[in-house]
Design an enzyme around this catalytic site. Structure first.
Site, short mmCIF file in Angstrom:
data_model
loop_
_atom_site.label_atom_id
_atom_site.label_comp_id
_atom_site.label_asym_id
_atom_site.label_seq_id
_atom_site.Cartn_x
_atom_site.Cartn_y
_atom_site.Cartn_z
N THR A 31 0.84 -1.19 0.00
CA THR A 31 0.00 0.00 0.00
C THR A 31 0.89 1.24 0.00
O THR A 31 2.08 1.14 -0.23
CB THR A 31 -0.95 0.00 1.22
OG1 THR A 31 -0.16 -0.09 2.40
CG2 THR A 31 -1.94 -1.16 1.15
N VAL A 81 0.75 4.44 2.37
CA VAL A 81 1.18 5.09 3.61
C VAL A 81 2.05 4.15 4.44
O VAL A 81 3.03 4.57 5.06
CB VAL A 81 -0.05 5.58 4.44
CG1 VAL A 81 0.39 6.19 5.76
CG2 VAL A 81 -0.88 6.58 3.63
N CYS A 82 1.70 2.87 4.44
CA CYS A 82 2.37 1.89 5.29
C CYS A 82 3.90 1.86 5.13
O CYS A 82 4.61 1.84 6.14
CB CYS A 82 1.79 0.50 5.06
SG CYS A 82 0.01 0.41 5.38
N PRO A 83 4.45 1.87 3.92
CA PRO A 83 5.91 1.80 3.83
C PRO A 83 6.60 3.03 4.41
O PRO A 83 7.73 2.93 4.91
CB PRO A 83 6.19 1.66 2.33
CG PRO A 83 4.95 2.11 1.64
CD PRO A 83 3.82 1.83 2.59
N ILE A 122 6.80 2.19 8.15
CA ILE A 122 7.76 1.12 8.42
C ILE A 122 9.18 1.65 8.29
O ILE A 122 10.04 1.40 9.14
CB ILE A 122 7.52 -0.07 7.47
CG1 ILE A 122 6.15 -0.69 7.75
CG2 ILE A 122 8.63 -1.12 7.61
CD1 ILE A 122 5.64 -1.63 6.68
#
Length: 181
Positions: free
Chosen positions: A48, A50-52, A55
């Site tokens: 997806t 925003v997720c990276p 992380i």
């Protein structure tokens, strides 16, 4: 939803780490503390947008968390194989060298109470857990807004002082010392 003062569930879950070999059934036991704090953060879904960013943001601060005797744990409702594929596809994620919980059965997310019922994925939830496995801090964002890993680190610092910390307190600043009446 589990909150401050609740125990982190003692579950054994699939986990994936690194990019050198396919997942082979590795697990993590959340009941084990080894005298460390835990910073557990969930993102909704692999592959997806925003997720990276989150992380990578946590990965940049990994050593700072370790310096505070805290173990960084990422999690989503994807499988270990999906985690592996995503890490292999993105250099920043490949360098995010901490365990990624593969909660594809939604066992932990359900117990924590952080599932978005409509989407079937976890909210962006962050839990700071003390060495006794007691939750000391919880934040939950909706699916579209990323969080600030530096703020998680600041809150961990404040919790570890075991003092009264005022608004916007940062390490090195004075803590509050109420005077007895």
């Amino acid at each position: 939803m589990l909150t401050v003062g609740d125990k982190l569930p003692s579950l054994k879950l699939p986990v994936q780490q690194g990019t050198s070999a396919l997942p082979a059934g590795e697990t993590i036991d959340l009941g084990q503390t080894n005298g460390k704090w835990k910073v557990l953060f969930y993102w909704p879904k692999d592959f997806t947008f925003v997720c990276p960013t989150e992380i990578a943001g946590y990965a940049e601060l990994k050593q700072d968390f370790e310096d505070r005797d805290a173990v960084l744990l990422g999690a989503s409702t994807d499988t270990a194989h999906v985690h592996f594929a995503w890490r292999r596809s993105d250099e920043q994620l490949a360098n995010a060298d901490f365990p990624w919980i593969a909660d594809n059965k939604r066992e932990l997310a359900e117990t924590l109470g952080i599932l978005d019922r409509e989407e079937g994925v976890a909210f962006r939830a962050t839990f700071i857990v003390d060495p006794d496995n007691v939750i000391q801090h919880v934040t939950v964002n909706g699916l579209n807004v990323g969080r600030n890993p530096a703020e998680t680190l600041r809150v961990l610092d404040a919790l570890q002082t075991d003092e009264l910390c005022p608004c916007n307190w940062t390490p090195g600043e004075e803590v509050l010392k109420p005077q007895a009446a």
